[in-house]
Design an enzyme around this catalytic site. Structure first.
Site, PDB file in Angstrom:
ATOM      1  N   HIS A 137       0.833  -1.223   0.000  1.00 42.59           N
ATOM      2  CA  HIS A 137       0.000   0.000   0.000  1.00 42.59           C
ATOM      3  C   HIS A 137       0.864   1.268   0.000  1.00 42.59           C
ATOM      4  O   HIS A 137       0.503   2.278   0.616  1.00 42.59           O
ATOM      5  CB  HIS A 137      -0.954   0.036   1.203  1.00 42.59           C
ATOM      6  CG  HIS A 137      -1.966  -1.072   1.202  1.00 42.59           C
ATOM      7  ND1 HIS A 137      -3.228  -0.936   0.674  1.00 42.59           N
ATOM      8  CD2 HIS A 137      -1.902  -2.348   1.659  1.00 42.59           C
ATOM      9  CE1 HIS A 137      -3.897  -2.077   0.814  1.00 42.59           C
ATOM     10  NE2 HIS A 137      -3.112  -2.938   1.404  1.00 42.59           N
ATOM     11  N   ASN A 141     -10.398  -2.845   2.103  1.00 41.08           N
ATOM     12  CA  ASN A 141     -10.029  -2.867   0.683  1.00 41.08           C
ATOM     13  C   ASN A 141     -11.270  -2.635  -0.172  1.00 41.08           C
ATOM     14  O   ASN A 141     -12.388  -2.619   0.341  1.00 41.08           O
ATOM     15  CB  ASN A 141      -9.432  -4.223   0.311  1.00 41.08           C
ATOM     16  CG  ASN A 141      -7.980  -4.369   0.749  1.00 41.08           C
ATOM     17  OD1 ASN A 141      -7.296  -3.381   1.013  1.00 41.08           O
ATOM     18  ND2 ASN A 141      -7.506  -5.604   0.808  1.00 41.08           N
ATOM     19  N   HIS A 143      -4.467   1.096  11.740  1.00 38.17           N
ATOM     20  CA  HIS A 143      -4.283  -0.157  12.476  1.00 38.17           C
ATOM     21  C   HIS A 143      -5.656  -0.783  12.740  1.00 38.17           C
ATOM     22  O   HIS A 143      -6.499  -0.155  13.395  1.00 38.17           O
ATOM     23  CB  HIS A 143      -3.600   0.153  13.805  1.00 38.17           C
ATOM     24  CG  HIS A 143      -3.148  -1.069  14.554  1.00 38.17           C
ATOM     25  ND1 HIS A 143      -3.707  -2.313  14.396  1.00 38.17           N
ATOM     26  CD2 HIS A 143      -2.160  -1.233  15.467  1.00 38.17           C
ATOM     27  CE1 HIS A 143      -3.106  -3.176  15.172  1.00 38.17           C
ATOM     28  NE2 HIS A 143      -2.150  -2.549  15.842  1.00 38.17           N
TER      29      HIS A 143
HETATM   30 FE1  HDE Z   1      -2.707  -4.775   5.434  1.00 36.22          FE
HETATM   31  N1  HDE Z   1      -0.920  -3.982   5.922  1.00 36.22           N
HETATM   32  N2  HDE Z   1      -2.073  -6.585   6.001  1.00 36.22           N
HETATM   33  N3  HDE Z   1      -4.441  -5.619   4.781  1.00 36.22           N
HETATM   34  N4  HDE Z   1      -3.359  -3.007   4.791  1.00 36.22           N
HETATM   35  C1  HDE Z   1      -0.554  -2.696   5.756  1.00 36.22           C
HETATM   36  O1  HDE Z   1       0.549  -1.397   7.368  1.00 36.22           O
HETATM   37  C2  HDE Z   1      -0.981  -6.812   6.765  1.00 36.22           C
HETATM   38  C3  HDE Z   1      -4.789  -6.946   4.866  1.00 36.22           C
HETATM   39  C4  HDE Z   1      -4.601  -2.699   4.346  1.00 36.22           C
HETATM   40  O2  HDE Z   1      -3.400   3.536   3.859  1.00 36.22           O
HETATM   41  C5  HDE Z   1       0.765  -2.372   6.387  1.00 36.22           C
HETATM   42  O3  HDE Z   1       0.901   0.804   7.699  1.00 36.22           O
HETATM   43  C6  HDE Z   1      -0.929  -8.197   7.162  1.00 36.22           C
HETATM   44  C7  HDE Z   1      -6.184  -7.127   4.605  1.00 36.22           C
HETATM   45  C8  HDE Z   1      -4.663  -1.310   3.954  1.00 36.22           C
HETATM   46  O4  HDE Z   1      -1.832   3.344   5.368  1.00 36.22           O
HETATM   47  C9  HDE Z   1       1.163  -3.697   7.067  1.00 36.22           C
HETATM   48  C10 HDE Z   1      -2.022  -8.794   6.582  1.00 36.22           C
HETATM   49  C11 HDE Z   1      -6.671  -5.876   4.351  1.00 36.22           C
HETATM   50  C12 HDE Z   1      -3.394  -0.806   4.211  1.00 36.22           C
HETATM   51  C13 HDE Z   1       0.020  -4.597   6.671  1.00 36.22           C
HETATM   52  C14 HDE Z   1      -2.730  -7.772   5.868  1.00 36.22           C
HETATM   53  C15 HDE Z   1      -5.573  -4.953   4.466  1.00 36.22           C
HETATM   54  C16 HDE Z   1      -2.607  -1.889   4.741  1.00 36.22           C
HETATM   55  C17 HDE Z   1       1.770  -1.751   5.478  1.00 36.22           C
HETATM   56  C18 HDE Z   1      -2.445 -10.242   6.633  1.00 36.22           C
HETATM   57  C19 HDE Z   1      -8.106  -5.502   3.983  1.00 36.22           C
HETATM   58  C20 HDE Z   1      -2.900   0.601   3.950  1.00 36.22           C
HETATM   59  C21 HDE Z   1       1.896  -0.309   5.892  1.00 36.22           C
HETATM   60  C22 HDE Z   1      -2.552 -10.757   7.929  1.00 36.22           C
HETATM   61  C23 HDE Z   1      -9.040  -5.775   5.027  1.00 36.22           C
HETATM   62  C24 HDE Z   1      -3.255   1.527   5.070  1.00 36.22           C
HETATM   63  C25 HDE Z   1       1.079  -0.193   7.055  1.00 36.22           C
HETATM   64  C26 HDE Z   1      -2.786   2.925   4.740  1.00 36.22           C
HETATM   65  C27 HDE Z   1      -1.285  -1.756   5.156  1.00 36.22           C
HETATM   66  C28 HDE Z   1      -0.034  -5.860   7.090  1.00 36.22           C
HETATM   67  C29 HDE Z   1      -3.896  -8.054   5.102  1.00 36.22           C
HETATM   68  C30 HDE Z   1      -5.749  -3.548   4.237  1.00 36.22           C
HETATM   69  C31 HDE Z   1       2.504  -4.224   6.732  1.00 36.22           C
HETATM   70  C32 HDE Z   1       0.151  -8.834   8.006  1.00 36.22           C
HETATM   71  C33 HDE Z   1      -6.946  -8.450   4.618  1.00 36.22           C
HETATM   72  C34 HDE Z   1      -5.847  -0.565   3.377  1.00 36.22           C
HETATM   73  O5  HDE Z   1       1.211  -3.571   8.444  1.00 36.22           O
END
Ligand code: HDE
Length: 722
Positions: A90, A163, A354
């Site tokens: 992202h 998402n 978060h």
């Molecule tokens: Fe994320 N995801 N994600 N994700 N995600 C990040 O956090 C992660 C997942 C989503 O505009 C990171 O600050 C793991 C699902 C959005 O700043 C990180 C898993 C969904 C955004 C991270 C998922 C999301 C992130 C990277 C699986 C939809 C951007 C930078 C367990 C429900 C937020 C950050 C923004 C961002 C980890 C799966 C949505 C690395 C470990 C499912 C919208 O922490």
């Protein structure tokens, strides 16, 4: 602070240095800027006013720069550290401020304060993003879009980090690093950027049948939205609502765009990546500046706790949605984005979301993907923002009071008074104190749990294909064609035959016809089902759910649509007035496109300011085209290859086109150049009128055609070269 004006070169610089001859040669504009009235002083980070921001301190006009130059060193040192690590996923995003209003109290289901009172406006910050590409990649890559909302509530921040697709690739967080490593550019040469079309991604996916449902969404046009304001948002996981008396229900969150759900077509997305890599963020920025505030309604699907096991899928499985036919979405409020950020870095880049930021009345389910996310997001902010104090950055600061005994750390901003930083205490009158549920304290839902400690996937997560097939069956004919074309593009880029075969084998479990079409397009035989001769057993449930198809979305509004008006000298002004006024009254934006910039003289001798010259734009930047009459104007455009391509391409991409009077000649020219011998485009959405004056029905038909978004079912589309 401005450079002092002084005619005597010897005294002009307070440093005492002689001005260089280069100073004397500055352009008139630069001199005018330097000579402007005194204003806000330029200073160092210590507040020291700076007298010369043009020259470093050196020993004589041609001598070496002096180490003493603290101003130069501070400036360059700060510059050297301007970049922070981009988000691991992202990375590319765009944000906006706004507010959320609930329509009616949700107190039956949740005690969350911001979901109680329709009079309350809760401030929000929203960040949209692509997942795979780096910060500098293009907006229109085929990808999932992040839709992250921070609600600044009176009870603390609530982040709904979702998402634009309701399901996810994997069921367990432990697979996330593998998924991301597979989809990111391949590590040996960092290719390809922002694209899933390569071997490592499809290698992984073809070995992970649980991703089948998500793959159908990603291969659909949902992965190339027309605009952030025309895409849905989903919380994806099942969460819990808990009411004041402690009763819990399961809940899925939805964002429904007021403008409907609309997408680009693939050829547009590809061309936009070159013509305007900032297409989506520009669209959001301009819409807000123009007062066309993007809006989404918040919807919830609520499942009583006792119905947890009522479905033929598991509510804890993030690769499944709850079909809206089974549990309708209740619309409960509205999100409006009405203010652009003042500073991209300070706000959009530093915002830290978060899924663990929740408020009393909302809680987690045991979805193993959600549980893993709860660890990841705080951890990632530490490496990205560099300090445990990231919550003190203005964009992350709650509006609710923050009182605790956490102290110090890098870049601490808050100055806390007194000597007490522990609990329990008596020296600080026991403050800050724990709050019980009745007084607004957060209490985790008291779910009873029992089980052995084990690494295992529940059997209830085993059916990977039923909902992928439901999605496929629910698509309209053109959506199915686009999914097939996307798979042919993506798998066509895969170099390893066995990866392609495994993937088509998975498609056989979604739909035989789909697998056949893809296999045929890839020049291979349809492979047997994964793992052997028999199809994987599954529960087919619903035949279809119309809410899964974009064909069934709202098509009666042109707010936010961009219309190109193609003009040259001697254009007929009267039709422009009539059509453009009506379009703007309906919320569309009109831009005049001509062979060159400057002003165009109409046949009525009025001047029209040109917004863009043909070489700098393309039809892909617009939703519709209007070609006014005026014989000489149209002759000029017919002889201009860019103008002819503009119309031809707009037709190919299914856009509404209106041509008045002589304007129809450009239409015919475009059709002939597209290989249509009789010079007549066949499909719907082309509105012509000749030779009488523009009338109401011409304008109304054009507006209705724009609201249809795209006429992807035009019969001659595939034959058109554009
Ligand atoms: Fe994320 N995801 N994600 N994700 N995600 C990040 O956090 C992660 C997942 C989503 O505009 C990171 O600050 C793991 C699902 C959005 O700043 C990180 C898993 C969904 C955004 C991270 C998922 C999301 C992130 C990277 C699986 C939809 C951007 C930078 C367990 C429900 C937020 C950050 C923004 C961002 C980890 C799966 C949505 C690395 C470990 C499912 C919208 O922490």
């Amino acid at each position: 602070m401005t450079t002092p004006k002084d005619d005597n070169p010897a005294t002009a610089h307070p440093t005492g240095l002689q001005p260089s001859p280069a100073d004397a040669n500055r352009s008139e504009q630069a001199a005018a800027v330097l000579a402007q009235e005194p204003g806000e002083a330029l200073t160092t980070n210590q507040g020291l006013p700076i007298s010369d921001n043009q020259n470093s301190l050196r020993a004589g006009p041609r001598g070496p720069t002096l180490l003493e130059d603290h101003i130069l060193r501070e400036k360059i040192m700060h510059f050297d550290h301007e970049r922070i690590p981009e988000r691991v996923v992202h990375a590319r995003g765009a944000g906006a401020h706004g507010f959320f209003e609930v329509y009616k109290s949700m107190s039956n289901y949740t005690k969350a304060g911001f979901l109680q009172d329709p009079q309350v406006k809760t401030p929000v910050f929203v960040r949209f993003s692509t997942v795979v590409g780096s910060r500098g990649s293009a907006d229109t890559a085929r990808d999932v879009r992040g839709f992250a909302v921070k609600f600044y509530t009176q009870e603390g921040n609530f982040d709904l980090v979702g998402n634009n697709m309701p399901v996810f690739f994997i069921q367990d967080a432990i697979k996330f690093p593998d998924l991301v490593h597979a989809i990111k550019p391949e590590p040996h040469h960092e290719i390809p950027q922002a694209s899933a079309a390569h071997d490592t991604f499809w290698d992984f996916i073809s070995l992970m049948p649980e991703s089948a449902h998500m793959i159908m969404w990603v291969m659909s046009d949902r992965a190339i939205p027309r605009s952030f304001s025309m895409m849905e948002g989903f919380g994806v996981h099942t969460f819990r609502f808990i009411n004041e008396s402690g009763k819990s229900s399961f809940v899925k969150f939805h964002w429904k765009p007021v403008l409907g759900v609309h997408s680009l077509v693939w050829d547009e997305a590809v061309k936009l990546a070159g013509k305007d890599p900032d297409f989506h963020r520009r669209d959001l920025w301009e819409a807000i500046n123009q007062g066309h505030y993007p809006e989404w309604e918040l919807g919830v699907q609520i499942v009583p706790e006792e119905d947890e096991y009522k479905f033929d899928f598991d509510l804890l499985d993030a690769t499944k949605l709850i079909p809206e036919l089974l549990v309708p979405v209740q619309i409960i409020g509205k999100l409006t984005l009405n203010r652009n950020p003042d500073n991209f870095f300070a706000e959009t880049e530093q915002v830290a979301f978060h899924p663990g930021h929740i408020v009393p009345g909302i809680d987690f389910s045991n979805d193993p993907l959600l549980q893993g996310r709860l660890f990841s997001y705080t951890d990632t902010q530490l490496s990205r923002l560099g300090s445990t104090n990231f919550h003190e950055i203005p964009i992350n600061r709650p509006i609710a009071a923050v009182n605790n005994n956490q102290r110090d750390g890098h870049m601490r901003q808050t100055i806390i008074k007194g000597r007490v930083s522990y609990e329990p205490n008596s020296l600080g009158d026991g403050c800050p104190m724990q709050q019980p549920w009745e007084q607004g304290g957060f209490v985790s839902y008291g779910e009873s749990l029992e089980g052995e400690k084990m690494r295992v996937r529940s059997d209830s997560f085993a059916d990977h294909f039923s909902q992928a097939a439901l999605f496929w069956r629910s698509q309209s004919a053109w959506e199915k064609d686009h999914i097939i074309a996307a798979l042919l593009f993506e798998l066509g880029k895969v170099e390893v035959d066995t990866v392609r075969e495994r993937m088509v084998s998975i498609l056989t479990q979604i739909d035989k016809f789909l697998a056949y079409r893809v296999a045929e397009g890839l020049g291979m035989a349809v492979p047997p089902p994964p793992g052997g001769a028999a199809d994987v057993p599954r529960n087919d449930g619903l035949e279809m759910d119309p809410t899964l198809s974009m064909s069934n979305t709202r098509k009666d509004s042109i707010v936010g649509r961009k219309v190109a008006v193609l003009i040259a000298d001697n254009v007929d002004q009267t039709s422009i007035h009539a059509v453009c006024k009506a379009l703007e009254a309906e919320g569309a934006t009109v831009k005049f496109i001509a062979p060159r910039l400057g002003e165009i003289k109409s046949s009525e001798k009025e001047s029209i300011k040109v917004n863009h010259s043909l070489p700098t734009v393309g039809s892909v930047l617009f939703d519709a085209v209007f070609i006014p009459g005026g014989q000489r104007s149209v002759e000029t455009l017919c002889a201009n290859a860019d103008a002819v391509l503009f119309v031809k391409e707009a037709y190919k991409h299914g856009k509404a086109i209106a041509a008045h009077h002589d304007g129809t000649l450009l239409l015919a020219q475009a059709a002939r150049s597209a290989g249509i011998a009789d010079g007549a485009f066949k499909g719907p959405g082309v509105i012509t009128l000749s030779p009488q004056a523009v009338n109401d029905s011409f304008v109304k038909n054009f507006i209705a055609a724009i609201a249809m978004h795209r006429f992807t079912e035009r019969p001659d589309l595939n034959a058109i070269v554009a």
